[in-house]
Design a protein around this motif. Structure first.
Motif, PDB file in Angstrom:
ATOM      1  N   VAL A  49       5.890  14.368  -6.097  1.00 25.33           N
ATOM      2  CA  VAL A  49       5.147  14.888  -7.241  1.00 25.33           C
ATOM      3  C   VAL A  49       3.756  15.305  -6.778  1.00 25.33           C
ATOM      4  CG1 VAL A  49       4.304  14.370  -9.562  1.00 25.33           C
ATOM      5  CG2 VAL A  49       6.442  13.348  -8.750  1.00 25.33           C
ATOM      6  N   ALA A  50       3.269  16.458  -7.286  1.00 23.62           N
ATOM      7  CA  ALA A  50       1.907  16.904  -6.970  1.00 23.62           C
ATOM      8  C   ALA A  50       0.917  15.844  -7.434  1.00 23.62           C
ATOM      9  CB  ALA A  50       1.643  18.238  -7.659  1.00 23.62           C
ATOM     10  N   PRO A  51      -0.177  15.629  -6.675  1.00 19.81           N
ATOM     11  CA  PRO A  51      -0.686  16.422  -5.538  1.00 19.81           C
ATOM     12  C   PRO A  51      -0.109  16.031  -4.184  1.00 19.81           C
ATOM     13  CG  PRO A  51      -2.269  14.737  -6.113  1.00 19.81           C
ATOM     14  CD  PRO A  51      -1.146  14.581  -7.092  1.00 19.81           C
ATOM     15  N   HIS A  52       1.051  15.385  -4.167  1.00 20.11           N
ATOM     16  CA  HIS A  52       1.776  15.060  -2.934  1.00 20.11           C
ATOM     17  C   HIS A  52       0.955  14.148  -2.010  1.00 20.11           C
ATOM     18  CE1 HIS A  52       4.715  17.982  -4.213  1.00 20.11           C
ATOM     19  NE2 HIS A  52       3.830  18.949  -4.203  1.00 20.11           N
ATOM     20  N   ASP A  53       0.575  12.986  -2.545  1.00 20.62           N
ATOM     21  CA  ASP A  53      -0.013  11.951  -1.693  1.00 20.62           C
ATOM     22  C   ASP A  53       1.051  11.454  -0.713  1.00 20.62           C
ATOM     23  OD1 ASP A  53      -2.246  12.258  -3.236  1.00 20.62           O
ATOM     24  OD2 ASP A  53      -1.865  10.504  -4.482  1.00 20.62           O
ATOM     25  N   PHE A  54       0.624  10.808   0.350  1.00 19.87           N
ATOM     26  CA  PHE A  54       1.609  10.279   1.301  1.00 19.87           C
ATOM     27  C   PHE A  54       1.290   8.832   1.637  1.00 19.87           C
ATOM     28  CE2 PHE A  54      -1.637  12.540   3.693  1.00 19.87           C
ATOM     29  CZ  PHE A  54      -1.972  11.679   4.723  1.00 19.87           C
ATOM     30  N   ALA A  55       2.364   8.031   1.783  1.00 18.59           N
ATOM     31  CA  ALA A  55       2.262   6.600   2.076  1.00 18.59           C
ATOM     32  C   ALA A  55       2.445   6.379   3.568  1.00 18.59           C
ATOM     33  CB  ALA A  55       3.313   5.825   1.292  1.00 18.59           C
ATOM     34  N   VAL A  56       1.527   5.630   4.146  1.00 16.38           N
ATOM     35  CA  VAL A  56       1.545   5.335   5.578  1.00 16.38           C
ATOM     36  C   VAL A  56       1.755   3.842   5.760  1.00 16.38           C
ATOM     37  CG1 VAL A  56       0.225   5.396   7.721  1.00 16.38           C
ATOM     38  CG2 VAL A  56       0.026   7.275   6.083  1.00 16.38           C
ATOM     39  N   THR A  57       2.862   3.480   6.409  1.00 16.56           N
ATOM     40  CA  THR A  57       3.179   2.068   6.649  1.00 16.56           C
ATOM     41  C   THR A  57       2.724   1.693   8.054  1.00 16.56           C
ATOM     42  OG1 THR A  57       5.129   2.325   5.249  1.00 16.56           O
ATOM     43  CG2 THR A  57       4.983   0.334   6.580  1.00 16.56           C
ATOM     44  N   SER A  58       1.803   0.726   8.109  1.00 16.06           N
ATOM     45  CA  SER A  58       1.238   0.327   9.398  1.00 16.06           C
ATOM     46  C   SER A  58       0.887  -1.156   9.358  1.00 16.06           C
ATOM     47  CB  SER A  58      -0.014   1.157   9.703  1.00 16.06           C
ATOM     48  OG  SER A  58      -0.674   0.692  10.852  1.00 16.06           O
ATOM     49  N   PHE A  59       1.468  -1.916  10.255  1.00 10.81           N
ATOM     50  CA  PHE A  59       1.224  -3.353  10.386  1.00 10.81           C
ATOM     51  C   PHE A  59       1.523  -4.045   9.045  1.00 10.81           C
ATOM     52  CE2 PHE A  59      -1.855  -6.962  11.417  1.00 10.81           C
ATOM     53  CZ  PHE A  59      -0.913  -7.613  12.185  1.00 10.81           C
ATOM     54  N   THR A  60       0.594  -4.773   8.451  1.00  7.48           N
ATOM     55  CA  THR A  60       0.855  -5.506   7.208  1.00  7.48           C
ATOM     56  C   THR A  60       0.340  -4.764   5.981  1.00  7.48           C
ATOM     57  OG1 THR A  60      -1.226  -6.715   7.449  1.00  7.48           O
ATOM     58  CG2 THR A  60       0.742  -7.712   8.388  1.00  7.48           C
ATOM     59  N   ARG A  61       0.171  -3.427   6.097  1.00  5.86           N
ATOM     60  CA  ARG A  61      -0.410  -2.652   5.004  1.00  5.86           C
ATOM     61  C   ARG A  61       0.369  -1.365   4.788  1.00  5.86           C
ATOM     62  NH1 ARG A  61      -6.502  -3.819   4.913  1.00  5.86           N
ATOM     63  NH2 ARG A  61      -6.689  -5.676   6.203  1.00  5.86           N
ATOM     64  N   ILE A  62       0.251  -0.891   3.547  1.00  3.93           N
ATOM     65  CA  ILE A  62       0.703   0.455   3.211  1.00  3.93           C
ATOM     66  C   ILE A  62      -0.474   1.165   2.564  1.00  3.93           C
ATOM     67  CG2 ILE A  62       2.260   1.867   1.829  1.00  3.93           C
ATOM     68  CD1 ILE A  62       4.346  -0.266   2.049  1.00  3.93           C
ATOM     69  N   HIS A  63      -0.945   2.223   3.205  1.00  8.89           N
ATOM     70  CA  HIS A  63      -2.062   3.008   2.680  1.00  8.89           C
ATOM     71  C   HIS A  63      -1.522   4.298   2.075  1.00  8.89           C
ATOM     72  CE1 HIS A  63      -5.027   0.923   5.660  1.00  8.89           C
ATOM     73  NE2 HIS A  63      -4.850   0.233   4.552  1.00  8.89           N
ATOM     74  N   ILE A  64      -2.082   4.692   0.938  1.00 10.72           N
ATOM     75  CA  ILE A  64      -1.741   5.960   0.310  1.00 10.72           C
ATOM     76  C   ILE A  64      -2.941   6.888   0.439  1.00 10.72           C
ATOM     77  CG2 ILE A  64      -1.107   7.136  -1.831  1.00 10.72           C
ATOM     78  CD1 ILE A  64       0.362   4.669  -2.691  1.00 10.72           C
ATOM     79  N   TYR A  65      -2.725   8.042   1.053  1.00  8.82           N
ATOM     80  CA  TYR A  65      -3.776   9.028   1.274  1.00  8.82           C
ATOM     81  C   TYR A  65      -3.543  10.240   0.373  1.00  8.82           C
ATOM     82  CZ  TYR A  65      -5.034   6.527   5.578  1.00  8.82           C
ATOM     83  OH  TYR A  65      -5.436   5.579   6.483  1.00  8.82           O
TER      84      TYR A  65
END
Length: 528
Positions: A49-65
């Motif tokens: 869905v716009a604005p098409h954020d992306f989820a980054v899975t790294s170590f013990t976290r998930i960041h959404i940019y």
């Protein structure tokens, strides 16, 4: 006295890569934005869905940019151990992720605490995804099982234990809520139907499977494992169509372009390769600084996001139309430029007295020597290491100018062993280049004519002369083979063309005789 004219360096066509539409398209990205994460980036997923954020899975976290943010707009940190495979739901409002502690967590994108926790696996969960109806989740774990869960009450619906090793990748059908596919380190891919008690299709990849991808039509499946990328036809019972082996190390991630016509694969060899899905040939290649674990492409190919083992997240954004029109390599002019150009375009008016100032001519080093008629020094200057290796066309242009003046033999004569060796080394490296051959063959003949009497006195020079001879003999053989092939092709083309009859005016098509002749011959034949 006429002014000295500098040596004209011809512009030869570059013998580099062929510029295609794919090259222009995939090179139309800005310099990458690099973000340091807390650990190796194992998974990247774009919101549908716009604005098409992306989820980054790294170590013990998930960041959404956000699409253009360099800081996370949202973070999920409620993991007790390493998180895996953060995936958005089709409406972009929920996110599911596995964990090393075997618990699957479901998050609301606008919240922080997990809405549901699915417990049942006994080892790390590396695969999570939503089914097409958005009400169920399927998971794959290192306990060799894949399970189907109901979101509303967090109950387990189905459990399958058919793999004999870790399940590290999977994909759910977007057209049928009951179908999902898993890939395992036991080299197999299995298609499951939630309405059946066991898998309905099994394919053998031949290597531990790292990534899976379904085409939008879901008739073709792509699997990656080891150095191989394989395409399977699901409509023909899992028949293998294509096997690609273009990477040097394990392929870790796959994705499709927005139009489905280009397939991208990322590998531990630090390369991302772009394939044409029509013939599966590599049409472009991206290089990165470290081994790649994850890859994702934004809708409309607006950005390429790559996660690497050194905890770096690399984001390349597509250039805007205005930025694409800029000439590459052209630097922005400094403000002082207008000072130097002041008055250059001023047109004198009638009655003005114009005082012209002679423009100083700047010459290259070899042109300065040519201006002084130092032909040997001019050739030595053009034979410097940087010019000889990076700009061979300068050396060829100087030789051509000396030959035009009739002083090439004088410039080549009188050289010691080192000078002659450098000259022969240049000839060996460039004499068979079709751009330089007409000039360098003349120079080679003059060198042999000048130094014919000293052959056999220097082992270094003799060795290079033998190399030159061997090179020329092989080139002559290649040319002869090519002429033979060309003759064969001409014969084949000539025989394949249809033969067209060319009628002559006043001639009968039946026997080729003129009408008058035919009439006079008939009575004679009857008389006899």
């Amino acid at each position: 006295m006429a002014s000295f004219k500098p040596t004209k360096i011809p512009l030869y066509p570059k013998l580099g890569e062929k510029v295609t539409q794919d090259t222009l398209y995939w090179k139309n990205y800005k310099a990458p934005v690099q973000i340091k994460e807390f650990g190796a980036v194992s998974s990247i997923d774009f919101s549908p869905v716009a604005p098409h954020d992306f989820a980054v899975t790294s170590f013990t976290r998930i960041h959404i940019y956000g699409p253009f943010s360099q800081e996370p707009v949202k973070s999920f940190t409620r993991f007790k151990d390493t998180a895996y495979c953060g995936r958005f739901r089709s409406d972009g409002k929920m996110l599911v992720a596995g964990c090393e502690d075997s618990v699957v967590r479901l998050f609301d994108v606008d919240g922080k605490v997990a809405l549901r926790m699915f417990k049942g696996h006994t080892k790390a969960v590396h695969v999570t995804d939503f089914t097409s109806d958005s009400y169920q989740i399927f998971t794959g774990s290192d306990d060799y099982t894949c399970r189907l869960w109901d979101i509303t009450n967090a109950n387990e619906l189905n459990s399958y234990k058919e793999h004999r090793d870790y399940i590290r990748c999977g994909v759910a059908s977007k057209l049928n809520r009951d179908l999902f596919i898993t890939g395992s380190y036991d080299h197999t891919l299995k298609l499951f139907d939630a309405r059946a008690d066991k898998s309905v299709m099994t394919m053998d990849h031949g290597q531990p499977v790292e990534s899976l991808l379904l085409y939008p039509s879901e008739g073709l499946l792509v699997s990656a494992g080891g150095r191989h990328v394989k395409v399977w036809d699901l409509l023909k019972g899992g028949q293998p169509l294509v096997s690609l082996k273009n990477h040097h190390k394990t392929v870790t991630s796959l994705c499709l372009s927005s139009n489905g016509q280009r397939l991208l694969s990322a590998s531990l060899d630090r390369h991302v390769k772009v394939y044409n899905t029509t013939n599966y040939k590599v049409v472009h290649n991206f290089d990165y600084a470290a081994s790649i674990l994850s890859l994702a492409l934004a809708p409309d190919d607006e950005s390429i996001v790559v996660g690497m083992t050194n905890s770096i997240l690399s984001i390349k954004h597509r250039k805007s139309p205005e930025e694409s029109k800029e000439v590459p390599g052209q630097q922005r002019r400094r403000p002082s430029y207008r000072v130097f150009m002041k008055g250059k375009n001023h047109a004198p008016k009638e009655g003005d007295y114009l005082v012209s100032k002679p423009v100083k001519q700047y010459l290259a080093k070899y042109d300065k020597q040519l201006k002084k008629f130092n032909v040997s020094k001019a050739l030595d200057t053009a034979l410097e290491t940087w010019t000889r290796l990076r700009k061979p066309e300068i050396m060829v242009a100087v030789i051509k100018e000396l030959d035009r003046r009739g002083t090439l033999k004088n410039a080549l004569a009188g050289r010691d062993e080192q000078g002659l060796s450098r000259l022969l080394n240049f000839l060996v490296g460039n004499v068979v280049d079709p751009r330089f051959a007409p000039v360098l063959v003349t120079a080679a003949e003059m060198i042999l004519d000048v130094y014919r009497q000293i052959i056999g006195q220097s082992p270094v020079v003799d060795r290079q002369l033998l190399r030159l001879q061997d090179l020329l003999e092989r080139e002559i053989d290649y040319q002869q083979d090519l002429l033979e092939v060309l003759g064969m092709l001409d014969t084949m083309f000539a025989s394949s063309l249809p033969r067209m009859a060319v009628p002559c005016p006043g001639t009968s098509r039946a026997n080729g005789l003129a009408q008058g002749e035919a009439g006079t011959l008939r009575p004679q034949l009857q008389a006899t």
